[in-house]
Design a protein around this motif. Structure first.
Motif, PDB file in Angstrom:
ATOM      1  N   ARG A  73      27.397  57.118  40.260  1.00 20.46           N
ATOM      2  CA  ARG A  73      28.814  57.522  40.290  1.00 20.46           C
ATOM      3  C   ARG A  73      29.376  57.809  38.890  1.00 20.46           C
ATOM      4  N   GLY A  74      28.560  58.517  38.102  1.00 20.91           N
ATOM      5  CA  GLY A  74      29.082  59.046  36.837  1.00 20.91           C
ATOM      6  C   GLY A  74      29.007  58.111  35.649  1.00 20.91           C
ATOM      7  N   ILE A  75      28.514  56.882  35.835  1.00 15.37           N
ATOM      8  CA  ILE A  75      28.491  56.003  34.656  1.00 15.37           C
ATOM      9  C   ILE A  75      27.109  55.400  34.371  1.00 15.37           C
ATOM     10  N   ASN A  76      26.045  56.053  34.836  1.00 13.08           N
ATOM     11  CA  ASN A  76      24.728  55.611  34.347  1.00 13.08           C
ATOM     12  C   ASN A  76      24.662  55.981  32.870  1.00 13.08           C
ATOM     13  N   ARG A 488      38.990  46.286  36.390  1.00 12.69           N
ATOM     14  CA  ARG A 488      38.703  47.670  36.819  1.00 12.69           C
ATOM     15  C   ARG A 488      39.564  48.023  38.031  1.00 12.69           C
ATOM     16  N   GLU A 489      40.681  48.689  37.753  1.00 10.14           N
ATOM     17  CA  GLU A 489      41.641  48.998  38.820  1.00 10.14           C
ATOM     18  C   GLU A 489      41.327  50.360  39.430  1.00 10.14           C
ATOM     19  N   GLU A 490      40.209  50.442  40.049  1.00 10.39           N
ATOM     20  CA  GLU A 490      39.757  51.622  40.793  1.00 10.39           C
ATOM     21  C   GLU A 490      38.615  51.147  41.681  1.00 10.39           C
ATOM     22  N   PRO A 501      41.783  51.999  46.097  1.00  6.00           N
ATOM     23  CA  PRO A 501      40.612  52.460  46.850  1.00  6.00           C
ATOM     24  C   PRO A 501      39.943  53.727  46.319  1.00  6.00           C
ATOM     25  N   ASN A 502      40.564  54.401  45.340  1.00  4.40           N
ATOM     26  CA  ASN A 502      39.977  55.675  44.889  1.00  4.40           C
ATOM     27  C   ASN A 502      39.287  55.551  43.541  1.00  4.40           C
ATOM     28  N   GLN A 503      38.331  56.425  43.336  1.00  7.34           N
ATOM     29  CA  GLN A 503      37.689  56.518  42.020  1.00  7.34           C
ATOM     30  C   GLN A 503      38.672  57.201  41.071  1.00  7.34           C
ATOM     31  N   ASP A 504      38.828  56.649  39.870  1.00 10.21           N
ATOM     32  CA  ASP A 504      39.831  57.166  38.933  1.00 10.21           C
ATOM     33  C   ASP A 504      39.128  57.522  37.621  1.00 10.21           C
ATOM     34  N   ALA A 506      39.942  59.585  35.322  1.00 11.86           N
ATOM     35  CA  ALA A 506      40.795  59.768  34.139  1.00 11.86           C
ATOM     36  C   ALA A 506      40.896  58.465  33.343  1.00 11.86           C
ATOM     37  N   ASN A 507      40.944  57.345  34.040  1.00 12.72           N
ATOM     38  CA  ASN A 507      41.131  56.069  33.338  1.00 12.72           C
ATOM     39  C   ASN A 507      39.895  55.180  33.288  1.00 12.72           C
ATOM     40  N   TRP A 508      38.988  55.346  34.244  1.00 15.91           N
ATOM     41  CA  TRP A 508      37.946  54.334  34.393  1.00 15.91           C
ATOM     42  C   TRP A 508      36.519  54.850  34.346  1.00 15.91           C
ATOM     43  N   LYS A 509      36.323  56.070  33.845  1.00 13.91           N
ATOM     44  CA  LYS A 509      34.938  56.542  33.767  1.00 13.91           C
ATOM     45  C   LYS A 509      34.320  55.964  32.489  1.00 13.91           C
ATOM     46  N   GLY A 510      33.673  54.852  32.627  1.00 11.75           N
ATOM     47  CA  GLY A 510      33.095  54.206  31.451  1.00 11.75           C
ATOM     48  C   GLY A 510      32.685  52.781  31.752  1.00 11.75           C
ATOM     49  N   HIS A 511      32.408  52.049  30.693  1.00 10.68           N
ATOM     50  CA  HIS A 511      31.836  50.705  30.831  1.00 10.68           C
ATOM     51  C   HIS A 511      32.795  49.644  30.306  1.00 10.68           C
ATOM     52  N   LEU A 512      33.015  48.618  31.110  1.00  9.59           N
ATOM     53  CA  LEU A 512      33.709  47.430  30.611  1.00  9.59           C
ATOM     54  C   LEU A 512      32.665  46.579  29.905  1.00  9.59           C
ATOM     55  N   GLN A 513      32.920  46.316  28.642  1.00 11.75           N
ATOM     56  CA  GLN A 513      31.942  45.541  27.867  1.00 11.75           C
ATOM     57  C   GLN A 513      32.556  44.213  27.446  1.00 11.75           C
ATOM     58  N   VAL A 514      31.711  43.222  27.266  1.00  8.58           N
ATOM     59  CA  VAL A 514      32.209  41.911  26.849  1.00  8.58           C
ATOM     60  C   VAL A 514      31.256  41.297  25.828  1.00  8.58           C
ATOM     61  N   ARG A 515      31.859  40.627  24.861  1.00  6.66           N
ATOM     62  CA  ARG A 515      31.082  39.829  23.899  1.00  6.66           C
ATOM     63  C   ARG A 515      31.877  38.562  23.642  1.00  6.66           C
TER      64      ARG A 515
END
Ligand code: FAD
Length: 534
Positions: A73-76, A488-490, A501-504, A506-515
């Motif tokens: 879904r676009g974020i591999n 992740r609000e999508e 419920p929708n893929q967003d 514009a705001n969420w195409k990417g990775h949430l990262q944590v350290r």
């Protein structure tokens, strides 16, 4: 207290760990593999269906890549997906050459095995190869802490059999501890696959990403008293799937992909969870009219004819089905050679995150273990040659296990019942269908659980010590999943928010990262991705 050293330490003896060990050993260094159970036991690899995606002749490498990216879904991370498709065929051919019994069929290698340990042949083949090369395997060793120091790595280990502590220092380490599927009430993982590796890596300074993406396998047998048996996706497509109102599930939820259990795992799982847990329905799979030749649609399906068809009765009556927690897409960020952001620490297999994006295509996890296991092993061996003896000695000096065997803890908890509660609440509100209110409540509850578990005394018999320390890892991993899911609000792939419920894109195409920040807090950031082409 015993102290051991080696050039390359591999933590985990699933396919990723053993394949890494083989690659490292082939580079002429001293390699040690340690794991909680004996080599290959208690791994997802041994329980796996033994199906590897990737063709023998490479003719449809492009199709494999396209399907992997579509599932994600676009974020591999596209560079990782390309390596998987390019190198998969060679790695699979090699496995067959080393003695894995299997057959290539429509873009997959189906290894032959017996239910429910189809992956036994994979493990046996890899262990045989590793033993022949001189890899050292040590079993019943539970890693509880990992520290990187000047490019070398040290670990604190609890020996479950001997009920004692030891330390190991290595010039390089490969983390191959698998995922955390056993965190959920309904799951198909070995029960001690609880996310230890995520916590070890995070504490050592590595970055994790995509932790909100947990894959559920939709087609799990749910007959009362039955084990969490996996139903072959192509077989299920021949049957009728309906609820108590006789509504066809594929039609009701507009699931048109086939095999649905492979290409639409996320949406079919959401449909089945909604039916069975939100609407208190039952979902039935009726395979009574499936012909013998259709049971043989592929080797995985064929291998289940006796156990599923006869012993569990699917040839004679409709059976109840419900999803199972199966795989974690998120994990440790690595470069294409498995290097983490911590010098000398590598990672491979399900503990890593980025290849699969938001949803994994069936068959790609096993191919990932051998493709990226081999890469990580090679890179770790090369790194180990750059670490001088004095650095190994320095790490050894800094390792100590004081404070681990502690009777000071104030809390006494029944770890089994706390773990059961954790699994239950994660399943209900932190799994297949999520919303902000439920996630916030869970974060609070599990944070308190983590604090309680951290205050427990680490004492008692060996299993008690293991259970206490595993509960800490489990609660912390659950928090990583929940906090990411809350942010992740999508909805995307395996992460479904009923309030978003929708893929967003514009705001969420990417990775949430944590350290971890310097004061030990989780430091979250968002890495946006574009429309990279390869
Ligand atoms: C039932 C089932 C069927 C599946 N079928 C398929 C399939 O057909 N095709 C496919 O592509 N994928 C499949 N998958 C997914 C795939 O099997 C896994 O993603 C893959 O095997 C993971 O391999 P791994 O080597 O990364 O981890 P694992 O095989 O899970 O091994 C993890 C190792 O880490 C060790 N470990 C963990 N924590 C510690 C610690 N703290 N200290 C020491 N050791 C530790 C464990 O003891 C174990 O040895 C399936 C998964 C399941 C559960």
């Amino acid at each position: 207290m015993q102290h051991l050293t080696c050039d390359v330490l591999v933590i985990g003896s699933g396919a990723a760990g053993i394949r890494a060990a083989i690659a490292a050993k082939e580079k002429g260094v001293d390699v040690m593999v340690i794991s909680k159970a004996s080599a290959g036991k208690g791994t997802c690899t041994i329980l796996s269906g033994g199906v590897f995606a990737g063709t023998r002749d490479g003719a449809s490498t492009e199709t494999h890549l396209k399907r992997t990216l579509k599932s994600g879904r676009g974020i591999n991370q596209p560079e990782l997906a390309k390596i998987l498709a390019d190198e998969g065929p060679e790695r699979l051919k090699e496995m067959v050459k080393w003695g894995v019994d299997g057959e290539f069929h429509k873009g997959y290698l189906f290894t032959h095995g017996r239910p429910t340990i189809w992956g036994e042949g994979i493990i046996n083949c890899l262990v045989r190869k590793a033993n022949a090369l001189g890899v050292r395997f040590l079993s019943s060793l539970f890693v509880v802490d990992l520290k990187a120091d000047g490019g070398a790595t040290g670990v604190k280990v609890f020996s479950i059999d001997a009920n004692e502590w030891l330390t190991i220092a290595a010039r390089a380490a490969v983390l191959a501890t698998g995922g955390s599927g056993a965190l959920y009430l309904r799951h198909d993982n070995p029960k001690r696959i609880l996310g230890d590796g995520y916590c070890l890596a995070l504490k050592a300074g590595a970055v994790l990403q995509d932790m909100e993406f947990v894959q559920f396998y939709p087609l799990g047998l749910a007959e009362p008293g039955s084990p969490p048996f996996l139903i072959a996706p192509r077989l299920a497509d021949f049957g009728a799937m309906y609820n108590n109102q006789n509504e066809d599930i594929h039609e009701k939820y507009d699931i048109t992909e086939r095999p649905a259990g492979e290409r639409a795992r996320d949406r079919l799982s959401q449909a089945l969870f909604t039916e069975t847990y939100r609407e208190a329905n039952e979902v039935w799979l009726d395979l009574r009219s499936v012909s013998d030749s259709d049971w043989n649609i592929d080797p995985f399906s064929a291998s289940t004819r006796i156990i599923f068809g006869e012993r569990y009765g699917a040839k004679h009556r409709p059976v109840r089905i419900a999803p199972l927690a199966h795989h974690v897409m998120g994990g440790v960020c690595t470069d294409p050679m498995g290097a983490t952001s911590v010098a000398g620490l590598y990672a491979a297999g399900e503990v890593t995150g980025g290849l699969h994006g938001a949803n994994r295509m069936g068959g790609n996890a096993l191919t990932q273990t051998v493709v990226f296991g081999a890469r990580a092993g090679q890179a770790a061996a090369a790194w180990s040659k750059s670490i001088p003896d004095k650095q190994l000695e320095a790490v050894s000096r800094h390792l100590n296990v004081s404070g681990m065997d502690s009777r000071e803890g104030k809390k006494e908890l029944n770890t089994a019942s706390v773990m059961a509660h954790l699994r239950d609440i994660l399943w209900k509100d932190g799994g297949i269908v999520r919303n902000g209110r439920g996630l916030s409540r869970l974060v609070g509850e599990i944070d308190a659980m983590h604090q309680d578990a951290s205050a427990m005394p680490v004492t008692g018999h060996a299993r008690q010590i293991q259970n206490t320390l595993e509960l800490r890892f489990a609660a912390r991993t659950a928090l990583l999943i929940l906090q990411a899911a809350l942010q992740r609000e999508e909805s995307r792939g395996a992460h479904f928010r009923e309030d978003f419920p929708n893929q967003d894109d514009a705001n969420w195409k990417g990775h949430l990262q944590v350290r971890l920040s310097k004061d030990g807090k989780m430091d979250w950031s968002f890495l946006k991705v574009g429309n990279e082409t390869l």
